[in-house]
Design a protein around this motif. Structure first.
Motif, PDB file in Angstrom:
ATOM      1  N   THR A  25      -7.651   5.348   5.172  1.00  0.00           N
ATOM      2  CA  THR A  25      -8.800   5.839   4.370  1.00  0.00           C
ATOM      3  C   THR A  25     -10.214   5.288   5.250  1.00  0.00           C
ATOM      4  N   ALA A  37      -5.708   2.002  -3.666  1.00  0.00           N
ATOM      5  CA  ALA A  37      -4.477   1.267  -3.246  1.00  0.00           C
ATOM      6  C   ALA A  37      -5.122   0.140  -2.300  1.00  0.00           C
ATOM      7  N   PRO A  72      -4.318   6.501  -6.024  1.00  0.00           N
ATOM      8  CA  PRO A  72      -5.158   7.254  -4.627  1.00  0.00           C
ATOM      9  C   PRO A  72      -4.956   6.067  -3.481  1.00  0.00           C
ATOM     10  N   ALA A  73      -5.069   6.898  -2.455  1.00  0.00           N
ATOM     11  CA  ALA A  73      -5.033   5.726  -1.239  1.00  0.00           C
ATOM     12  C   ALA A  73      -6.090   4.781  -1.046  1.00  0.00           C
ATOM     13  N   ARG A  74      -7.381   5.230  -1.277  1.00  0.00           N
ATOM     14  CA  ARG A  74      -8.399   4.437  -1.275  1.00  0.00           C
ATOM     15  C   ARG A  74      -8.615   3.087  -2.382  1.00  0.00           C
ATOM     16  N   THR A 101     -13.639   2.420   1.356  1.00  0.00           N
ATOM     17  CA  THR A 101     -12.678   1.732   0.843  1.00  0.00           C
ATOM     18  C   THR A 101     -13.454   0.387   0.600  1.00  0.00           C
ATOM     19  N   ARG A 139       0.758   3.946  -2.952  1.00  0.00           N
ATOM     20  CA  ARG A 139       0.771   5.594  -2.976  1.00  0.00           C
ATOM     21  C   ARG A 139       1.916   6.443  -3.171  1.00  0.00           C
ATOM     22  N   LYS A 140       3.185   5.648  -3.190  1.00  0.00           N
ATOM     23  CA  LYS A 140       4.259   6.507  -3.701  1.00  0.00           C
ATOM     24  C   LYS A 140       4.334   6.910  -5.152  1.00  0.00           C
ATOM     25  N   ILE A 166       0.826  -1.237  -0.095  1.00  0.00           N
ATOM     26  CA  ILE A 166      -0.032   0.071   0.069  1.00  0.00           C
ATOM     27  C   ILE A 166       0.869   1.102   0.030  1.00  0.00           C
ATOM     28  N   PRO A 167       1.996   1.378   0.837  1.00  0.00           N
ATOM     29  CA  PRO A 167       2.902   2.575   0.882  1.00  0.00           C
ATOM     30  C   PRO A 167       3.597   2.683  -0.394  1.00  0.00           C
ATOM     31  N   ALA A 216      -4.137   2.045   5.117  1.00  0.00           N
ATOM     32  CA  ALA A 216      -4.029   3.235   4.183  1.00  0.00           C
ATOM     33  C   ALA A 216      -4.558   4.475   4.909  1.00  0.00           C
ATOM     34  N   SER A 264      -4.196   7.701 -13.566  1.00  0.00           N
ATOM     35  CA  SER A 264      -3.603   8.734 -12.436  1.00  0.00           C
ATOM     36  C   SER A 264      -2.247   9.028 -12.721  1.00  0.00           C
TER      37      SER A 264
END
Length: 710
Positions: free
Chosen positions: A597, A276, A272-274, A602, A267-268, A263-264, A595, A338
């Motif tokens: 979120t 991921a 989008p966090a959600r 999610t 995001r990197k 997940i990180p 995450a 994205s």
């Protein structure tokens, strides 16, 4: 000793449970006892000759004691209160062990009395049932214990007051208690035998892989294999979750073990966090679909269908791969939309370096598959694979030491605790279903409600699985739903294939003999092809008592076997939807916590990404994806891959470039054309050609703005 349960321990007890584990003396006791439990089960599954009922009783006693000590009965704020609760929990755990040894010691005496309960038998049976329900409450919440109480009281009491098809005359409480505990059915029945044999051995195998360092190798292998592509970190999540899930068998454990890395990374890269978190939840759910463990589903399915475990995992491989690829398609589309970036070359590990440092971690999986192919039982194969993990680790820079081996034994036992209690408890429900015949009644009702329609039947099963999944863990939901509805789905699938034979005029002679007995006035119609309506009318005159005989005479054993496997596979897949479908979606909630979120949003994202859970089971019923020839299976797989891609593009409104509204709508019939079981290869090729043309156009349209900017 870390805890990674197959299903999450209740939140309100988790903090105090961890505090218990951190208590020095209790932590050492649990560690030592967990090792004893693991070694005992290794003995039971390899060299032991104890009766299965005795082993099931010991299985209950051991894991009952572990559950009592590791998961507190209730929370309390004061130190004195915690000591009192711990004392009560120790007594409850020892009572579970005592119930197990009582059954072993006094089983012969019970049968010598003609199965008449003594006072001690009454006490021990009631205590054993109360304990397993209490342990289930601690680990999974109130739903399963309440469901068991409803089921048991239905058999003994209120079933006689129910009118209609669900009425049951009732059994005495002595008989109910005997069938629930002392008789080797119920909580010590077939589900318990699956728990202490197949499930425990493979969870222990997964624990050894984790302790040997294979988990880190899997993550690194996924990063170097998929990290450099556009959207690569998302592919890493899919790939890593598939590999980890193939041995862990737990979607929640899969999420928390791989999600903290993937997940990180996503995001990197710009996801989008959600999204991921949704990808990780959907991919981790797929871990329960991927052989060899399949979240204990493969073993339960093999027991229910009497089809070999090797056959089950063989037919499950292609559908599981198709599911993971469907998740990867969402990743690809979101990466383009994205503008997610691949992993920097400097950060991505090199494949040769990763393989050089961890190729030996692949050896246990090779040994496992080879042992199964060679004819060893799954339990022996798992035992050999566990030894191979230790041997393979000696080829690494950090070989497993005696301390590491002991930690792996303890970890496997701890990971099994929740699953063992769950399966023991669910055995009570399965016993009630088989005792009362309510499963056959439910199957007939589904058939009646669906009006003979396979599609409506699958919709009803999907709704039932979602409702059950809100209160039951996935494995329990599959067991209950499979017991209730698999016969109906199997019967409709066999009925559908028999209709095709009648329409083609290919009914075998031995099947025509059944018609001679059941419908002698219609024999002339059997010698020529007929339309669908005539075939249905002809089958309608065959009494229900002759149906099974007709299926056996008209259809080959392979066809019937694969229909049974496909029916169970449909139910098993649909049972997974509770992991990613709000309002109760534990896997999505676990990913959301990583995450940071909103959990419910999610969950909806994960539900969208996991659409393969609903599409792919359709192929089990209406295509030869399960049970066909290798060419047929690969053909269905290839067209389904692009068909699902087209539907996902329609859902997202994006391919390699944003799609116009009319092109977005066109994606759905194009995808359906490649998925629909029309049997015309030309139509499949037509749909594929149109989709590829749109894909090429979309790719060029997506590159044009980049070239203009350059």
């Amino acid at each position: 000793m870390s805890q990674m349960p197959s299903e999450p321990v209740r939140d309100e007890a988790a903090g105090e449970a961890q505090e218990r584990l951190d208590t020095p003396w209790l932590g050492r006791v649990l560690f030592a006892f967990a090792i004893v439990v693991a070694l005992s089960h290794l003995y039971f599954n390899t060299l032991g000759t104890l009766s299965e009922v005795w082993v099931s009783a010991l299985h209950f006693g051991m894991f009952g004691l572990l559950c009592a000590l590791s998961v507190p009965m209730l929370r309390t704020g004061s130190a004195g209160g915690r000591r009192l609760v711990l004392g009560v929990d120790i007594l409850l755990g020892l009572a579970a062990v005592g119930c197990a040894f009582y059954l072993i010691g006094f089983e012969d005496a019970l049968y010598a009395r003609g199965v008449r309960f003594s006072s001690a038998d009454w006490v021990v049976s009631i205590v054993a049932l109360g304990l397993v329900l209490e342990f289930a409450r601690r680990t999974t919440g109130w739903f399963i214990p309440l469901l068991c109480l409803v089921a048991l009281t239905y058999v003994a009491w209120w079933g006689r007051y129910v009118g209609g098809v669900f009425g049951f005359p009732g059994l005495s409480w002595e008989t109910v208690l005997y069938r629930s505990y002392m008789g080797g059915d119920g909580m010590l029945g077939s589900i318990a035998r699956i728990s202490w044999s197949y499930v425990f051995m493979f969870i222990l195998f997964g624990a050894f892989l984790v302790k040997s360092g294979a988990g880190d190798f899997i993550i690194e292998l996924a990063r170097c294999a998929a990290g450099r592509f556009v959207g690569g970190p998302g592919f890493v999540a899919v790939f890593a979750s598939g590999l980890m899930g193939s041995v862990s068998g737990s979607s929640v454990a899969n999420t928390v073990s791989t999600g903290v890395i993937t997940i990180p990374l996503m995001r990197k890269a710009g996801f989008p966090a959600r999204f991921a978190a949704g990808v990780e939840a959907a991919a981790s759910t797929g871990g329960q679909l991927m052989p060899p463990v399949m979240g204990a589903g493969a073993f339960i399915m093999a027991s229910y269908t009497q089809v070999s475990y090797l056959t089950i995992i063989g037919v499950a491989a292609l559908p599981a791969l198709l599911y993971f690829l469907s998740v990867a398609m969402f990743v690809r589309i979101e990466a383009k939309r994205s503008n997610a970036q691949p992993v920097e070359t400097a950060e991505a590990p090199r494949l040769l370096e990763v393989l050089k440092g961890g190729w030996h971690f692949l050896l246990p999986l090779v040994v496992l598959v080879a042992a199964l192919i060679h004819g060893f039982t799954p339990t022996y194969a798992a035992g050999i694979a566990i030894l191979s993990v230790v041997a393979a680790s000696w080829l690494s820079k950090a070989p497993m030491t005696p301390r590491t081996i002991l930690e792996a034994l303890a970890l496997g036992t701890r990971n099994m605790t929740t699953t063992a209690i769950l399966l023991l408890t669910v055995g009570l429900i399965v016993n009630v279903v088989s005792t009362t015949g309510i499963g056959n009644t439910f199957s007939l009702m589904i058939t009646d409600w669906a009006g003979g329609s396979l599609l409506i039947t699958m919709v009803l099963i999907a709704i039932a699985s979602l409702v059950l999944g809100m209160g039951l863990p996935v494995t329990a939901a599959y067991i209950v739903l499979g017991t209730l509805s698999a016969p109906a789905l199997y019967g409709l699938m066999a009925h559908s294939q028999l209709l095709e034979l009648l329409m083609a005029g290919d009914l075998p002679q031995q099947a025509q003999a059944i018609f001679m007995l059941a419908a002698p006035d219609h024999l002339e119609a059997l010698n020529a092809p007929m339309d669908a309506a005539s075939a249905r009318e002809l089958l309608a005159v065959v009494p229900d008592d002759f149906r099974n005989q007709l299926y056996e005479q008209a259809l080959s054993p392979h066809t019937l076997t694969m229909a049974l496997v496909a029916a169970h596979m449909v139910i098993f897949w649909l049972s997974q939807d509770s992991n990613v479908t709000p309002p109760v979606c534990l896997t999505a909630f676990a990913a959301a916590a990583i995450a940071k979120t909103p959990p419910m949003r999610t969950g909806f994202t994960a539900w969208k990404i996991a659409k393969g859970l609903y599409i792919i089971p359709l192929l089990f019923v209406w295509s030869p994806l399960i049970g066909g020839t290798p060419v047929e299976m690969l053909t269905v797989f290839a067209f389904a891959l692009f068909g699902i891609y087209a539907i996902i593009a329609g859902l997202e409104g994006f391919l390699e470039h944003e799609l116009s509204w009319w092109l977005r709508l066109a994606m759905f019939p194009i995808g359906a054309l490649m998925l629909w079981p029309h049997g015309e290869l030309a139509l499949d090729c037509l749909g594929l050609g149109i989709f590829l043309a749109i894909l090429v156009w979309s790719s060029r349209a997506g590159r044009a703005p980049q070239q203009a900017m350059a």
